[in-house]
Structures are given as C-alpha cells and as structure tokens.
Design an enzyme around this catalytic site. Structure first.
Site, PDB file in Angstrom:
ATOM      1  N   ASP A  78       0.812  -1.187   0.105  1.00 55.22           N
ATOM      2  CA  ASP A  78      -0.049   0.008   0.058  1.00 55.22           C
ATOM      3  C   ASP A  78       0.894   1.227  -0.018  1.00 55.22           C
ATOM      4  OD1 ASP A  78      -2.624   1.442   0.177  1.00 55.22           O
ATOM      5  OD2 ASP A  78      -2.575   1.552   2.446  1.00 55.22           O
ATOM      6  N   GLY A 185      -7.637   7.894   7.488  1.00 55.81           N
ATOM      7  CA  GLY A 185      -7.998   8.323   9.137  1.00 55.81           C
ATOM      8  C   GLY A 185      -9.441   8.408   9.398  1.00 55.81           C
ATOM      9  N   SER A 220     -11.473   4.972   2.247  1.00 58.31           N
ATOM     10  CA  SER A 220     -12.883   4.285   2.215  1.00 58.31           C
ATOM     11  C   SER A 220     -13.504   3.712   3.414  1.00 58.31           C
ATOM     12  CB  SER A 220     -13.164   3.330   0.999  1.00 58.31           C
ATOM     13  OG  SER A 220     -12.893   3.945  -0.296  1.00 58.31           O
ATOM     14  N   SER A 221     -12.997   3.982   4.594  1.00 61.08           N
ATOM     15  CA  SER A 221     -13.700   3.935   5.847  1.00 61.08           C
ATOM     16  C   SER A 221     -14.910   4.467   6.071  1.00 61.08           C
ATOM     17  CB  SER A 221     -12.805   3.960   7.005  1.00 61.08           C
ATOM     18  OG  SER A 221     -11.842   2.725   7.048  1.00 61.08           O
ATOM     19  N   ASN A 261     -10.167   0.379  -0.299  1.00 67.47           N
ATOM     20  CA  ASN A 261      -9.234   0.588   0.573  1.00 67.47           C
ATOM     21  C   ASN A 261      -9.761   0.956   2.200  1.00 67.47           C
ATOM     22  OD1 ASN A 261      -7.366   0.003  -1.284  1.00 67.47           O
ATOM     23  ND2 ASN A 261      -5.993   1.533  -0.749  1.00 67.47           N
TER      24      ASN A 261
HETATM   25  P1  13P Z   1      -9.136   4.566   5.610  1.00 68.03           P
HETATM   26  O1  13P Z   1      -8.518   5.188   6.618  1.00 68.03           O
HETATM   27  O2  13P Z   1     -10.374   5.396   5.030  1.00 68.03           O
HETATM   28  O3  13P Z   1      -9.341   3.285   6.153  1.00 68.03           O
HETATM   29  O4  13P Z   1      -8.367   4.359   4.105  1.00 68.03           O
HETATM   30  C1  13P Z   1      -7.408   3.389   4.108  1.00 68.03           C
HETATM   31  C2  13P Z   1      -6.670   3.327   2.926  1.00 68.03           C
HETATM   32  O5  13P Z   1      -6.932   4.229   1.939  1.00 68.03           O
HETATM   33  C3  13P Z   1      -5.315   2.770   2.846  1.00 68.03           C
HETATM   34  O6  13P Z   1      -4.413   2.967   1.895  1.00 68.03           O
HETATM   35  O1  G3H Z   2      -2.830   4.385   3.900  1.00 67.12           O
HETATM   36  C1  G3H Z   2      -2.925   4.428   4.857  1.00 67.12           C
HETATM   37  C2  G3H Z   2      -3.219   3.213   5.731  1.00 67.12           C
HETATM   38  O2  G3H Z   2      -4.382   3.305   6.805  1.00 67.12           O
HETATM   39  C3  G3H Z   2      -2.061   2.776   6.363  1.00 67.12           C
HETATM   40  O3  G3H Z   2      -1.507   3.664   7.316  1.00 67.12           O
HETATM   41  O4  G3H Z   2       0.780   4.141   7.319  1.00 67.12           O
HETATM   42  O5  G3H Z   2      -0.343   4.244   9.590  1.00 67.12           O
HETATM   43  O6  G3H Z   2      -0.039   2.019   8.296  1.00 67.12           O
HETATM   44  P1  G3H Z   2      -0.275   3.723   8.254  1.00 67.12           P
HETATM   45 ZN    ZN Z   3      -4.586   4.928   0.887  1.00 67.80          ZN
END
Ligand code: 13P
Ligand code: G3H
Ligand code: ZN
Length: 344
Positions: A78, A185, A220-221, A261
C-alpha cells in the site's frame, strides 16, 4: 491482484483491500473471507512493514494463503513511495504494489504529473516483467494524519478526468487510484458528506472516459457511529466525525471501482473491543483476553464490508493463475495495459 480485479469487473463487484500490521488482523481478514467465501486483498503500508518487520509480515500472509487455498488472495504494497519500496516488496514476494507517485518520496509533497508518470512507468516495467500488478494514483488525497496525503480538505487535488486518461495511457497501470475528496484516517468529513465534499460525479466522469480501467477508492472507511460510540463509552476521546457512507462506495462500484481500501474501520473495531475488556475487567492482563475480542470485532467489520462490496460468494469462481503465467500475459499482450478510452 490483476486477476482478482479482472474477475471483479466481470462480476460487477468490488474487492476490499484491508490493511494489516500483525497476526490478529491477518487472521481476522482470513476468517471473514472464509465465512463469506470472498476473494481478498491484504495490504501492508510502509509503516506496517517497518512495524512488523518485512519477513514476519510476509510469512504471516504466506501462512494465510497456505491455510486457505480456496481463497484467492493478493498481497499488496500500500502507498509505495518510491521505485525502491516497490522493488523491495516485489523481491520479497508481494504479488501487487501501489506506486503512489502523486506525492514525492516524503509522502507529503504533491509531485508533478511528469514525475508521477516517470516513477510509475518505471515500476510498471519492473513489476510486469515479474507478473506483479501495479496500482498508480492520480490526484492527491487529503489529510496528513497518517503520513499519506498532502494535507488540506481533500478537495485541493481532486483528480482531473483528462489527466486520468493521459496517466493511464502513459503508464499502463492495472488499477488507478483517484482523489475524490476522501482522506485517510477517522476525520474525513464534519457531517454526512454530500456532493460538495465527496466528488462521486468526478469518479463517474472518469469511469465514462476509462470504462475498462479498474478504479481504486482510498480512504474508504465509513467510520460508523456505533464503533465510535464503543470507543468513547469505554474511556476513549474521539471527536464527532463522518466517513464515506457505504452506499456511496456501492455507487462507485457500479461505476468502475474494483478495489476499496479500508483500514480505519478495522482500527476502530479492534480498539473498541480492547477498551471494553480493559474497562470492564481491569484485573485482566493476559493479552489473549483482549486480542481475541479485538480479532472477532475486526472479523465482523470485514465480513460486513465484503458483503456490502459484493465480493462475498465469489471465492470459488476461479482458480488463481500463477505469477509466471501473468508475466507471460503482459509480455504477449493477452493482458492488456492499454486502457480503452471513450470520447468526451
Ligand atoms: P481509511 O483510513 O479510510 O481506512 O483508508 C485506508 C486506505 O486508503 C489505505 O490505503
Ligand atoms: O494508507 C493508509 C493506511 O491506513 C495505512 O496507514 O501508514 O499508518 O500504516 P499507516
Ligand atoms: Zn490509501
């Protein structure tokens, strides 16, 4: 991941891409995939790779794949911030990488279109030769909360559909992340989002121009109120906030979104479950007493999203193709990297 997304396009559904940092999260995702018979994308950020150490995380995901041969599973980097990050993931055995060239290597400063194209194309060439899928990003997400994004409200760098077309043509990416006003977030929107802040019209316009390109929705949370409430009930201090409503994601899925995501919702679910145990039973100190409920809470959220995104029930539709066969497909052109472009 290319195969998972091609199949999702055929079936008209989306596939959740869930972030992992540890064993409990991987187990929660696999339990949900098994429960709902879903193909799944498991993804690790650079932060996750550093937190867990590459080899621990890789072996855990490998165990998940070995223990669940009936579940198609992609292991995805990611937000790769550079060619080297993507290369190291590929060399470890990840089957898919995101080269997020929308930002410079610091993960904060917006990059120019030309810089983005150059680094993404370099990753595509390296990855496709090895049968590995590439996701690129055009436009920039909002927020800096977790280090990915340019800051601001999320509306400053919404994707321009013409640029999306040009980017897809110049890079040959398999999947295209676009910016439509979301951010990473918990603090995405200060009220239930409408079209002034969540630009589903832009997503639809991009899909019209690139009807066969797999689109990716980051940030997309849905940040559900019940998960916020559990945290706050047991001593947490979350401020009131809104995420991306599931029905908007479903509208996206009807318009070309194939990868969705989700990280924050799972973080909220686990934290709420842990807080509850420690609040109600302050005498407990065995980590299993709170990690088990945390894992179960995450499984519940993931299973719900798998059902809502439509991937549930599709695990048995196809057999995973080997990475070598995918590499051959890119080489002989049977796996296209030229997007179909519709006239304006
Ligand atoms: P959220 O913070 O909305 O869950 O997004 C996660 C994300 O896009 C990880 O790449
Ligand atoms: O891209 C965002 C994801 O929520 C991952 O977050 O970099 O804190 O592991 P992180
Ligand atoms: Zn992301």
């Amino acid at each position: 991941m290319r195969q998972l997304l091609d199949e999702a396009a055929k079936g008209g559904y989306g596939v959740g891409a869930f972030n992992v940092n540890d064993m409990e999260q991987i187990q929660a995702i696999m339990a949900a995939a098994k429960q709902t018979k879903s193909p799944v994308i498991v993804q690790a950020s650079r932060g996750a790779r550093a937190f867990a150490e590459d080899l621990y995380l890789f072996k855990l995901i490998q165990a998940a794949a070995e223990l669940n041969p009936e579940i198609p599973i992609a292991m995805h980097q990611d937000h790769g911030n550079s060619f080297e990050t993507c290369k190291s993931a590929i060399e470890l055995g990840y089957t898919s990488v995101m080269m997020d060239g929308s930002l410079k290597e610091d993960g904060k400063t917006p990059a120019s279109f030309e810089e983005n194209v150059a680094v993404t194309k370099r990753v595509v060439d390296f990855a496709h030769e090895r049968g590995v899928t590439v996701e690129g990003e055009i436009g920039v997400l909002g927020g800096v909360e977790d280090g990915h994004g340019a800051g601001g409200s999320g509306l400053e760098h919404v994707t321009n559909p013409d640029q999306a077309v040009e980017f897809a043509e110049l890079t040959g990416v398999d999947a295209l992340a676009i910016a439509i006003g979301t951010s990473h977030g918990a603090y995405k929107f200060s009220k239930k989002p409408d079209g002034s802040v969540l630009k589903m019209d832009v997503l639809i316009a991009i899909h019209k121009r690139l009807p066969n390109t797999h689109l990716v929705m980051h940030g997309s949370s849905s940040v559900p109120k019940d998960l916020q409430d559990i945290i706050n009930k047991y001593g947490g201090k979350l401020k009131e906030t809104w995420g991306v409503p599931v029905e908007e994601i479903q509208l996206g899925i009807r318009n070309g979104v194939r990868k969705v995501n989700v990280d924050t919702d799972n973080r909220l679910a686990m934290t709420g479950a842990i807080r509850k145990v420690l609040w109600e039973s302050p005498e407990k100190f065995d980590p299993r007493d709170y990690l088990k409920p945390a894992r179960e809470a995450m499984q519940k959220v993931v299973a719900q999203r798998m059902t809502q995104f439509g991937q549930a029930g599709h695990a048995g539709d196809y057999k995973a193709v080997s990475i070598a066969a995918i590499a051959k497909g890119y080489k002989d052109g049977s796996l296209s990297t030229k997007p179909l472009v519709a006239a304006k």
